[in-house]
Motif scaffolding. Structure first.
Motif, PDB file in Angstrom:
ATOM      1  N   TRP A 156       6.184   6.965  33.854  1.00 45.05           N
ATOM      2  CA  TRP A 156       7.587   6.630  34.080  1.00 45.05           C
ATOM      3  C   TRP A 156       8.357   7.850  34.589  1.00 45.05           C
ATOM      4  N   ASP A 157       8.056   9.022  34.040  1.00 45.97           N
ATOM      5  CA  ASP A 157       8.710  10.243  34.513  1.00 45.97           C
ATOM      6  C   ASP A 157       8.377  10.502  35.977  1.00 45.97           C
ATOM      7  N   ALA A 158       7.114  10.280  36.344  1.00 47.85           N
ATOM      8  CA  ALA A 158       6.718  10.451  37.752  1.00 47.85           C
ATOM      9  C   ALA A 158       7.408   9.416  38.632  1.00 47.85           C
ATOM     10  N   PHE A 159       7.496   8.216  38.125  1.00 50.02           N
ATOM     11  CA  PHE A 159       8.168   7.137  38.845  1.00 50.02           C
ATOM     12  C   PHE A 159       9.640   7.487  39.095  1.00 50.02           C
ATOM     13  N   MET A 245       3.865   9.235  50.092  1.00 53.23           N
ATOM     14  CA  MET A 245       4.846   8.948  49.047  1.00 53.23           C
ATOM     15  C   MET A 245       4.810   7.465  48.678  1.00 53.23           C
ATOM     16  N   HIS A 246       4.581   6.644  49.705  1.00 56.34           N
ATOM     17  CA  HIS A 246       4.463   5.206  49.470  1.00 56.34           C
ATOM     18  C   HIS A 246       3.313   4.913  48.524  1.00 56.34           C
ATOM     19  N   ARG A 247       2.164   5.558  48.746  1.00 51.80           N
ATOM     20  CA  ARG A 247       1.006   5.352  47.878  1.00 51.80           C
ATOM     21  C   ARG A 247       1.296   5.847  46.464  1.00 51.80           C
ATOM     22  N   ASP A 248       1.957   6.999  46.366  1.00 42.57           N
ATOM     23  CA  ASP A 248       2.290   7.533  45.043  1.00 42.57           C
ATOM     24  C   ASP A 248       3.206   6.586  44.283  1.00 42.57           C
ATOM     25  N   TRP A 249       4.140   6.014  45.007  1.00 46.61           N
ATOM     26  CA  TRP A 249       5.098   5.090  44.398  1.00 46.61           C
ATOM     27  C   TRP A 249       4.386   3.873  43.830  1.00 46.61           C
ATOM     28  N   VAL A 250       3.572   3.264  44.686  1.00 45.82           N
ATOM     29  CA  VAL A 250       2.864   2.051  44.267  1.00 45.82           C
ATOM     30  C   VAL A 250       1.895   2.363  43.123  1.00 45.82           C
ATOM     31  N   SER A 251       1.159   3.477  43.237  1.00 47.69           N
ATOM     32  CA  SER A 251       0.192   3.858  42.216  1.00 47.69           C
ATOM     33  C   SER A 251       0.876   4.142  40.879  1.00 47.69           C
ATOM     34  N   THR A 252       2.004   4.832  40.938  1.00 45.90           N
ATOM     35  CA  THR A 252       2.717   5.176  39.708  1.00 45.90           C
ATOM     36  C   THR A 252       3.255   3.931  39.014  1.00 45.90           C
TER      37      THR A 252
END
Length: 284
Positions: A156-159, A245-252
């Motif tokens: 959640w913090d990463a999100f 960043m898109h991948r990080d968002w979806v993964s997170t």
């Protein structure tokens, strides 16, 4: 073959009369409702005999439940058979309760008294073993919930970190919309922010608003000029960075939701186990 006397002792006649009265009072709901009360009783008794003779203890419990559902006050020996069936099917707690009900009224001269004592010892050991298993399961579930909650907070913090860099993303995360909308919002916000930065760099170059100590490089449109470097950086890295960043968002988001689902599932299991354990520790 057991017969009435073997199953119910000298209370067989009383029990039979009680069964006939009960059947006349309670409307039958079984497939044998058209049979006379005496025949229904004989049928249930025969099923019970066969189940006990063949060591079919699950079937024994089912037949006893049929008799109990008629609202009858069953003879004490029935608690013995229930206790034995529970022992044989591994239900220690229920076995001890049934055998306590039998031993509480039985005489030490009763045919099943000694066997009931032995069964009670087995049932008590099984009960304590199952209680310890429950306690171990509860401990594991609490640990699993704690770990999942910790991991969910990390995700959640990463999100939130990603969302804090792009205001539109944070707004999207607060409302119920599809994943596709969120993903599109991420890429479009990323692209829009970078393009706006490039447009600002182009405006400054056109207006001669150069960074201090870089005028020479900026006039020559050299990469040593920060404004030029920023423009070229977008052309070479912009789409790649936005996709990353898109991948990080979806993964997170996925990892966070995964951990929250674990918390919910394990919490439900924990509550069920705690309710089961409570039966082993009745309030005094």
């Amino acid at each position: 073959m057991f017969g009435y006397a073997q199953l119910f002792g000298n209370k067989a006649t009383i029990f039979l009369c009680s069964f006939i009265i009960a059947v006349s009072v309670f409307a039958p709901s079984s497939a044998h409702a058209q049979l006379p009360p005496k025949v229904q009783f004989d049928l249930a008794l025969r099923q019970l005999e066969q189940a006990i003779e063949n060591n079919q203890w699950s079937e024994t419990l089912q037949v006893i439940k049929k008799l109990e559902d008629q609202g009858l006050e069953l003879p004490a020996i029935m608690h013995y058979y229930k206790g034995r069936a529970y022992v044989e099917t591994g239900k220690g707690l229920l076995a001890t309760k049934a055998l306590e009900a039998y031993l509480g009224t039985a005489s030490d001269t009763d045919a099943k008294y000694t066997e009931a004592l032995d069964l009670y010892t087995r049932a008590t050991k099984r009960k304590e073993q199952q209680k310890s298993w429950l306690e171990a399961d509860i401990k594991k579930l609490k640990s699993a919930i704690h770990n999942a909650e910790s991991r969910s907070r990390t995700h959640w913090d990463a999100f939130r970190y990603i969302a804090s860099n792009w205001p539109l993303l944070y707004e999207l995360s607060q409302v119920r919309i599809s994943e596709a909308d969120i993903e599109y919002g991420l890429e479009s916000e990323c692209e829009a922010a970078w393009k706006a930065s490039v447009a600002e760099a182009e405006r400054k170059l056109q207006n001669g608003d150069y960074p201090k100590r870089q005028r020479k490089h900026c006039k020559k449109r050299s990469n040593l000029c920060n404004l030029v470097d920023e423009m070229n950086d977008y052309k070479t890295r912009g789409p790649k960075v936005c996709r990353s960043m898109h991948r990080d968002w979806v993964s997170t988001r996925y990892k966070y939701n995964e951990q929250r689902n674990i918390v919910l599932t394990k919490t439900a299991e924990l509550e069920k186990k705690q309710a089961e354990l409570a039966a082993y520790n009745p309030a005094q």
